[in-house]
Write an enzyme that holds these catalytic residues in place. Structure first.
Site, PDB file in Angstrom:
ATOM      1  CG  ASP A 179      36.200  43.088  42.899  1.00  0.00           C
ATOM      2  OD1 ASP A 179      36.347  43.930  43.532  1.00  0.00           O
ATOM      3  OD2 ASP A 179      36.498  42.717  41.751  1.00  0.00           O
TER       4      ASP A 179
ATOM      5  CG  HIS B 222      37.310  39.036  42.314  1.00  0.00           C
ATOM      6  ND1 HIS B 222      36.939  39.540  43.179  1.00  0.00           N
ATOM      7  CD2 HIS B 222      37.361  37.828  42.918  1.00  0.00           C
ATOM      8  CE1 HIS B 222      37.104  39.226  44.443  1.00  0.00           C
ATOM      9  NE2 HIS B 222      37.431  37.894  44.331  1.00  0.00           N
TER      10      HIS B 222
END
Ligand code: UDP
Length: 480
Positions: free
Chosen positions: A114, A18
């Site tokens: 995210d 991520h």
């Protein structure tokens, strides 16, 4: 920062899968679109050398303020799934993120998070700024993810027991065995966490997805025009920003693996790696080794200590999630006896971590045996390297299906590696097909077409470039 600059703060959950695309997106927004970007990575004590190195390599054009993750040891059982741990950790870290944002000299105009950062929408609301989700996976996954709360109401029993594929409005259906990990068992605590997360994602003011128009026209069209799916994502805009990938800089790195590759013939080496945290079983490790040996093809294999089963086992563990020093016991000890000696002329084994983008872009690499993490997938596509799809966890089974059945740039084992050990003969056959077979040649042609498409998408006036311009324009109109 100038008064005309849009200031975007991007929150990333821990983990290279991520954090890397978040940093790269931030870098792109700053460099190509003149945005002021602050990255807020939540960092655990398990931060690996590779992750620390990654953070320090992104200092130009970006401000990075590391946020220590809250200690969740007393509220989350140590055996909780990665998804649960990440969601709890991100939720408990909200006060620290809030303090950081409010103490910034220049307050951000926009918050991006995210898919594990959705609890931070509350901060955006407190500060009266828009909030966007950055999906580091693809649009098909986004379709399944956001539609999961509806499937939850529609489907009775376990998803994996369904006879028919799961229908996602406007998208390709998802085979029951391909569902993301948290959907594998609806009775597990992770499933509830996942559904809550999916609802949180749909509450964002818009979505940025790490894909591009030509790669996933059907799923993108569904997210934008299918009335059912649109209502699930609350009719929010969808922007394509991909491929967000690390640029290969050949002059920067020379290390042992690259030097070994320099000595190999063109298009002769298979690169084997299961991402930043993927692990396989002891038995699978042995079969894979025998398969590589039987194939007689050259290889680079990033070896990590095995686990009981294929998994994301080393993700949040100190020193293991992608670090050159992560294997005190020496993972090579699990390989078949004599393997290293017998293959020393054709292969090289690397402990835990290798410079993947440099390897994939090397002229001697012909194929990638990958766990199909979305970053690895994009890196392979943008290097023009066909794949052997070996999905392990998260949404990787969907990625493998997309690569083999839709894009036709990968081969895969007959049975999912998470269900059955892939035998040495099958490994050898897939490797040989890729290196020497007709199938490999066809895949190479197709992957090169995708590579060119990807390049076009992010170049000036390409579809992803235009989409980011639209995102910036929309942000301005929301904050004026
Ligand atoms: N990576 C790397 N060297 C390794 C293993 C992984 O550079 O030995 C990088 C890889 O290039 C990719 C990221 O780590 O950018 C892994 O992300 P991905 O989405 O493929 O998988 P994840 O680790 O999140 O499962």
């Amino acid at each position: 920062m100038t008064s005309k600059q849009l200031h975007v703060a991007i929150i990333s959950s821990p983990g290279i899968g991520h954090l890397l695309p978040v940093l790269l997106l931030g870098h792109r927004l700053a460099t190509h679109h003149n945005l002021h970007v602050t990255i807020l990575p939540v960092i655990t004590t398990a931060t690996s050398p590779a992750l620390s190195q990654l953070l320090t390599s992104f200092t130009t054009n970006l401000s990075v303020i590391q946020i220590p993750a809250a200690d969740i040891s007393s509220i989350s059982p140590p055996d909780a799934s990665i998804v649960t741990q990440l969601c709890v950790m991100m939720r408990e870290t909200i006060p620290a993120i809030r303090t950081t944002v409010s103490s910034m000299a220049s307050r951000p105009h926009v918050l991006i998070g995210d898919i594990f950062a959705t609890e931070s929408w509350v901060i955006a609301e407190e500060f009266g700024i828009p909030k966007y989700v950055f999906v580091t996976g693809n649009a098909w996954f986004t379709g399944l993810f956001t539609y999961s709360p509806v499937l939850d109401m529609q489907i009775v029993g376990q998803y994996v027991d369904q006879k028919d594929p799961l229908e996602i409005p406007g998208c390709k259906p998802v085979r029951p065995e391909d569902v993301v990990d948290p959907m594998l068992n609806r009775d597990h605590e992770t499933y509830g966490v996942y559904i809550k997360q999916a609802i949180g994602v749909a509450l964002a003011d818009g979505m940025l997805i790490n894909t591009w128009e030509d790669l996933e026209p059907q799923s993108l069209d569904a997210l934008r025009t299918n009335e059912i799916l649109r209502s699930v994502i609350n009719h929010k805009p969808v922007y394509t920003v991909g491929p967000v990938i690390k640029r290969h800089e050949s002059h920067v790195l020379k290390n042992e693996v690259v030097e070994w590759l320099d000595k190999q013939p063109e298009r002769s080496v298979i690169y084997v790696s299961f991402g930043s945290g993927g692990t396989i079983s002891v038995e699978q490790m042995k079969e894979l080794a025998w398969g590589l040996e039987l194939s007689k093809q050259r290889f680079v294999w990033v070896v990590r200590p095995p686990t009981e089963q294929c998994s994301d086992g080393s993700f949040l563990k100190a020193g293991q999630s992608g670090g050159p020093d992560g294997c005190p016991s020496g993972p090579c000890g699990y390989l078949p006896q004599g393997f290293l000696t017998r293959t020393e002329k054709i292969g090289i084994v690397v402990s835990s971590w290798a410079p993947q983008v440099e390897i994939l872009n090397h002229r001697s690499v012909v194929g990638f045996l990958t766990h199909c993490g979305w970053n690895s997938t994009l890196e392979s596509i943008t290097s023009g390297v066909p794949m052997i799809a070996w999905p392990l966890y998260a949404e990787q089974k969907m990625n493998a299906t997309m690569l083999t059945e839709e894009l036709k740039v990968a081969v895969r084992p007959e049975v999912l590696p998470t269900k059955k050990v892939v035998g040495r003969e099958e490994v050898a056959r897939m490797v040989m097909d890729l290196v020497e077979g007709e199938e490999g040649k066809g895949m190479k042609v197709r992957v090169n077409i995708l590579k060119e498409d990807a390049k076009k998408a992010i170049s000036e006036n390409g579809s992803s470039y235009i989409s980011v311009c639209k995102f910036v324009e929309d942000c301005w109109s929301r904050i004026k």
